[in-house]
Design a protein around this motif. Structure first.
Motif, PDB file in Angstrom:
ATOM      1  N   MET A 118       0.812  -1.212   0.000  1.00  0.00           N
ATOM      2  CA  MET A 118       0.000   0.000   0.000  1.00  0.00           C
ATOM      3  C   MET A 118       0.849   1.266   0.000  1.00  0.00           C
ATOM      4  O   MET A 118       0.389   2.314  -0.433  1.00  0.00           O
ATOM      5  CB  MET A 118      -0.952   0.009   1.200  1.00  0.00           C
ATOM      6  N   HIS A 119       2.078   1.196   0.492  1.00  0.00           N
ATOM      7  CA  HIS A 119       2.941   2.371   0.521  1.00  0.00           C
ATOM      8  C   HIS A 119       3.904   2.411  -0.656  1.00  0.00           C
ATOM      9  O   HIS A 119       4.763   3.280  -0.727  1.00  0.00           O
ATOM     10  CB  HIS A 119       3.712   2.433   1.834  1.00  0.00           C
ATOM     11  N   VAL A 126      -3.853   5.826  -0.408  1.00  0.00           N
ATOM     12  CA  VAL A 126      -2.498   5.759   0.149  1.00  0.00           C
ATOM     13  C   VAL A 126      -2.066   7.119   0.671  1.00  0.00           C
ATOM     14  O   VAL A 126      -1.494   7.232   1.763  1.00  0.00           O
ATOM     15  CB  VAL A 126      -1.497   5.239  -0.917  1.00  0.00           C
ATOM     16  N   CYS A 147      -1.082   7.881   4.544  1.00  0.00           N
ATOM     17  CA  CYS A 147       0.256   8.390   4.885  1.00  0.00           C
ATOM     18  C   CYS A 147       0.176   9.741   5.580  1.00  0.00           C
ATOM     19  O   CYS A 147       0.894   9.993   6.551  1.00  0.00           O
ATOM     20  CB  CYS A 147       1.132   8.495   3.642  1.00  0.00           C
TER      21      CYS A 147
END
Length: 198
Positions: free
Chosen positions: A48-49, A140, A144
């Motif tokens: 996901m990152h 994302v 974050c």
């Protein structure tokens, strides 16, 4: 439950990330090996990152093994055998996308005798693919940004690095730069705040 999930009362109301964190931190799941939960969380976060959402075959094999062992830890739960089969099927499904008139299927050999352009179920418009990508990128970025605002210094450092990579990626693409102008501004605010704190 972290990040504003305190009102959630059931697993069907959570996303995968929230459930994994619950299993990792809640004492009700003491029979589950925390190392296995953290491996699955780490794999999920790595994907996901990732700016490109790409993984190598070795990574996929590691993820599949970690997920399989994690599911086995929950084998006493009534539906987990069926869930394990569903996960296995999902990990082996062919996810090639064919944009009609532009691309050919990567797995054309699997459709022996068929012209890939004639397989309507596999056809997807370029606009729809672009929309999916933008939605994933939006998710994302929000995750974050939220994590970078948390007080956990170790998590903040990791998420700040991810945000810098995403910022560079967005700025290098004019259309994305315009679409995610608000998020880019938020990243810029975080950088200014970080400089002031130093």
């Amino acid at each position: 439950m972290p990040r504003g999930q305190a009102k959630v009362k059931g697993g069907d109301q959570c996303d995968a990330s929230a459930l994994l964190n619950l299993i990792n931190y809640c004492k009700c799941f003491c029979s589950v090996d925390p190392k296995l939960v953290r491996q699955v969380i780490q794999c999920r976060n790595e994907l996901m990152h990732s700016c490109e959402f790409r993984v190598k075959d070795d990574w996929m094999r590691h993820y599949r093994t970690a997920l399989k062992h994690f599911v086995q830890q929950l084998s006493s739960v009534h539906h987990m055998a069926a869930v394990g089969k569903q996960i296995e099927q999902m990990l082996t499904v062919e996810l090639s996308i064919c944009v009609f008139g532009v691309d050919r299927l990567d797995s054309a050999g699997a459709l022996a005798g068929l012209d890939p352009d004639s397989v309507s179920e596999q056809e997807t418009s370029a606009e729809l693919v672009s929309q999916w990508e933008a939605e994933l990128l939006q998710e994302v970025l929000q995750e974050c940004l939220h994590a970078a605002n948390e007080e956990d210094e170790e998590a903040t450092t990791h998420d700040t690095e991810q945000l810098k990579k995403l910022q560079g990626f967005l700025q290098a693409n004019k259309d994305l730069c315009e679409r995610f102008a608000t998020e880019l501004q938020a990243i810029g605010s975080l950088e200014v705040k970080g400089e002031e704190d130093d």
